[in-house]
Design a protein around this motif. Structure first.
Motif, mmCIF file in Angstrom:
data_model
loop_
_atom_site.group_PDB
_atom_site.id
_atom_site.type_symbol
_atom_site.label_atom_id
_atom_site.label_comp_id
_atom_site.label_asym_id
_atom_site.label_seq_id
_atom_site.Cartn_x
_atom_site.Cartn_y
_atom_site.Cartn_z
ATOM 1 N N LEU A 17 0.789 -1.217 0.000
ATOM 2 C CA LEU A 17 0.000 0.000 0.000
ATOM 3 C C LEU A 17 0.825 1.273 0.000
ATOM 4 O O LEU A 17 0.321 2.325 -0.329
ATOM 5 C CB LEU A 17 -0.907 0.017 1.241
ATOM 6 C CG LEU A 17 -1.851 -1.172 1.334
ATOM 7 C CD1 LEU A 17 -2.615 -1.102 2.636
ATOM 8 C CD2 LEU A 17 -2.793 -1.189 0.161
ATOM 9 N N ASP A 18 2.063 1.185 0.413
ATOM 10 C CA ASP A 18 2.848 2.393 0.590
ATOM 11 C C ASP A 18 3.873 2.585 -0.506
ATOM 12 O O ASP A 18 4.860 3.299 -0.339
ATOM 13 C CB ASP A 18 3.549 2.356 1.952
ATOM 14 C CG ASP A 18 2.535 2.358 3.083
ATOM 15 O OD1 ASP A 18 1.553 3.102 2.970
ATOM 16 O OD2 ASP A 18 2.729 1.623 4.047
ATOM 17 N N SER A 19 3.650 1.976 -1.664
ATOM 18 C CA SER A 19 4.626 2.051 -2.742
ATOM 19 C C SER A 19 4.321 3.170 -3.719
ATOM 20 O O SER A 19 4.968 3.272 -4.749
ATOM 21 C CB SER A 19 4.666 0.721 -3.496
ATOM 22 O OG SER A 19 3.392 0.442 -4.021
ATOM 23 N N PHE A 20 3.303 3.970 -3.415
ATOM 24 C CA PHE A 20 2.947 5.072 -4.285
ATOM 25 C C PHE A 20 3.597 6.359 -3.780
ATOM 26 O O PHE A 20 3.601 6.629 -2.590
ATOM 27 C CB PHE A 20 1.427 5.265 -4.321
ATOM 28 C CG PHE A 20 0.710 4.131 -4.978
ATOM 29 C CD1 PHE A 20 0.451 4.138 -6.329
ATOM 30 C CD2 PHE A 20 0.323 3.033 -4.242
ATOM 31 C CE1 PHE A 20 -0.197 3.092 -6.929
ATOM 32 C CE2 PHE A 20 -0.328 1.970 -4.833
ATOM 33 C CZ PHE A 20 -0.589 2.006 -6.178
ATOM 34 N N ALA A 21 4.095 7.168 -4.698
ATOM 35 C CA ALA A 21 4.678 8.455 -4.319
ATOM 36 C C ALA A 21 4.006 9.554 -5.123
ATOM 37 O O ALA A 21 3.662 9.378 -6.280
ATOM 38 C CB ALA A 21 6.177 8.463 -4.600
ATOM 39 N N GLN A 22 3.842 10.715 -4.501
ATOM 40 C CA GLN A 22 3.219 11.853 -5.167
ATOM 41 C C GLN A 22 4.244 12.985 -5.173
ATOM 42 O O GLN A 22 4.549 13.566 -4.146
ATOM 43 C CB GLN A 22 1.951 12.270 -4.420
ATOM 44 C CG GLN A 22 0.868 11.206 -4.439
ATOM 45 C CD GLN A 22 -0.305 11.600 -3.566
ATOM 46 O OE1 GLN A 22 -0.145 11.962 -2.408
ATOM 47 N NE2 GLN A 22 -1.489 11.559 -4.114
ATOM 48 N N ASP A 23 4.766 13.289 -6.344
ATOM 49 C CA ASP A 23 5.813 14.290 -6.391
ATOM 50 C C ASP A 23 5.564 15.328 -7.482
ATOM 51 O O ASP A 23 6.464 16.061 -7.836
ATOM 52 C CB ASP A 23 7.177 13.609 -6.596
ATOM 53 C CG ASP A 23 7.206 12.713 -7.823
ATOM 54 O OD1 ASP A 23 8.222 12.029 -7.999
ATOM 55 O OD2 ASP A 23 6.210 12.718 -8.584
ATOM 56 N N ARG A 24 4.342 15.365 -8.007
ATOM 57 C CA ARG A 24 4.080 16.310 -9.087
ATOM 58 C C ARG A 24 3.643 17.670 -8.552
ATOM 59 O O ARG A 24 3.760 18.665 -9.242
ATOM 60 C CB ARG A 24 2.990 15.760 -10.010
ATOM 61 C CG ARG A 24 3.321 14.405 -10.644
ATOM 62 C CD ARG A 24 2.274 14.066 -11.696
ATOM 63 N NE ARG A 24 2.267 12.665 -11.998
ATOM 64 C CZ ARG A 24 1.474 11.767 -11.432
ATOM 65 N NH1 ARG A 24 0.623 12.163 -10.503
ATOM 66 N NH2 ARG A 24 1.514 10.503 -11.760
ATOM 67 N N LEU A 25 3.078 17.703 -7.339
ATOM 68 C CA LEU A 25 2.564 18.937 -6.767
ATOM 69 C C LEU A 25 3.305 19.257 -5.474
ATOM 70 O O LEU A 25 4.008 18.424 -4.909
ATOM 71 C CB LEU A 25 1.069 18.791 -6.459
ATOM 72 C CG LEU A 25 0.135 18.564 -7.649
ATOM 73 C CD1 LEU A 25 -1.285 18.307 -7.143
ATOM 74 C CD2 LEU A 25 0.151 19.747 -8.600
ATOM 75 N N ASP A 26 3.100 20.483 -5.024
ATOM 76 C CA ASP A 26 3.651 20.880 -3.732
ATOM 77 C C ASP A 26 3.090 19.957 -2.649
ATOM 78 O O ASP A 26 1.881 19.702 -2.601
ATOM 79 C CB ASP A 26 3.257 22.326 -3.441
ATOM 80 C CG ASP A 26 3.818 22.793 -2.120
ATOM 81 O OD1 ASP A 26 3.153 22.578 -1.090
ATOM 82 O OD2 ASP A 26 4.933 23.353 -2.121
ATOM 83 N N PRO A 27 3.919 19.437 -1.759
ATOM 84 C CA PRO A 27 3.440 18.497 -0.743
ATOM 85 C C PRO A 27 2.300 19.043 0.107
ATOM 86 O O PRO A 27 1.397 18.296 0.489
ATOM 87 C CB PRO A 27 4.687 18.234 0.099
ATOM 88 C CG PRO A 27 5.825 18.455 -0.839
ATOM 89 C CD PRO A 27 5.387 19.578 -1.737
ATOM 90 N N ALA A 28 2.331 20.326 0.408
ATOM 91 C CA ALA A 28 1.263 20.901 1.216
ATOM 92 C C ALA A 28 -0.065 20.869 0.479
ATOM 93 O O ALA A 28 -1.129 20.622 1.069
ATOM 94 C CB ALA A 28 1.609 22.331 1.608
ATOM 95 N N VAL A 29 -0.030 21.104 -0.832
ATOM 96 C CA VAL A 29 -1.244 21.060 -1.639
ATOM 97 C C VAL A 29 -1.777 19.633 -1.703
ATOM 98 O O VAL A 29 -2.985 19.392 -1.576
ATOM 99 C CB VAL A 29 -0.977 21.601 -3.056
ATOM 100 C CG1 VAL A 29 -2.202 21.406 -3.952
ATOM 101 C CG2 VAL A 29 -0.581 23.071 -2.992
ATOM 102 N N ILE A 30 -0.887 18.670 -1.895
ATOM 103 C CA ILE A 30 -1.286 17.268 -1.940
ATOM 104 C C ILE A 30 -1.956 16.863 -0.633
ATOM 105 O O ILE A 30 -3.001 16.200 -0.626
ATOM 106 C CB ILE A 30 -0.069 16.370 -2.220
ATOM 107 C CG1 ILE A 30 0.445 16.610 -3.639
ATOM 108 C CG2 ILE A 30 -0.423 14.902 -2.033
ATOM 109 C CD1 ILE A 30 1.739 15.899 -3.941
ATOM 110 N N THR A 31 -1.363 17.258 0.474
ATOM 111 C CA THR A 31 -1.921 16.920 1.783
ATOM 112 C C THR A 31 -3.312 17.501 1.951
ATOM 113 O O THR A 31 -4.249 16.824 2.395
ATOM 114 C CB THR A 31 -0.996 17.432 2.901
ATOM 115 O OG1 THR A 31 0.270 16.774 2.795
ATOM 116 C CG2 THR A 31 -1.607 17.163 4.273
#
Length: 209
Positions: A17-31
């Protein structure tokens, strides 16, 4: 205008479940997006109490694809609302795609986790269809019943599955479902159970966000 690329389904099992990464947007926006969308999904289902809305929310992955749900929620902490929802939807997708494997794991684990089996409440004998019904019932409970109870049922299910894997010393990847070759061992699934149960306690304290 460029042609959109077709979405490819993500194949996984509950320990991957934890193999996905989100790096296209600012981390604060993603959160912010992750937590707001999770809150909206839960609030909508619980406020409407409409069987058709509930069905559509339970079948969310069928409509938009697991990869879309993963992009929204998979990177959030396990003990958060989006993290917990992600695990519930991923569990449903796993048993939908590999009901036979899920039922084998569950059946093998019942002898070692009888209390958890009673909490999970899978019909006997626990075949593939019973696995799918449980997964749908858990998500239905998120929107129509006790959300904490739904998380506890999912956690209990994972404990039985983990016991089944442990009884076979089974840490193999499931070739048709594993993501990036990650193994799906008992320890990872037991951790998932702990996270779901902890999320249930947080929800009861109104601290799951």
């Amino acid at each position: 205008m460029s042609t959109p690329r077709p979405r490819r389904p993500v194949m996984l099992d509950p320990a991957s479940l934890d193999s996905f990464a989100q790096d296209r947007l600012d981390p604060a926006v993603i959160t912010q997006i992750a937590h707001e969308t999770a809150a909206v999904v839960v609030r909508t289902g619980r406020a409407r109490q409409d069987p058709e809305v509930t069905r559509r929310l339970v079948e969310l992955v069928d409509d938009i694809g697991l990869s879309t749900v993963a992009e929204l929620w998979a990177a959030r902490p396990a003990r958060s609302l989006p993290g917990a929802l992600w695990r519930l939807y991923a569990l449903r997708e796993w048993v939908r795609r590999d009901g036979a494997g899920a039922s084998t794991d569950y059946r093998d684990g019942l002898a070692f986790a009888q209390v958890s089996g009673a909490i999970a409440g899978v019909a006997t004998p626990p075949g593939p269809e019973e696995m799918r019904r449980l997964a749908d019932a858990v998500l239905t409970g998120v929107f129509t019943g006790d959300l904490a109870g739904a998380l506890e049922r999912a956690g209990a299910f994972c404990r039985v599955v983990a016991a089944g894997r442990a009884s076979r010393d089974d840490v193999r990847p499931i070739e048709s479902l594993a993501v990036r070759g990650l193994a799906s061992g008992a320890a990872q699934i037991a951790t998932m159970a702990e996270d779901l149960e902890a999320s249930a306690k947080l929800w009861r304290r109104e601290a799951l966000d």
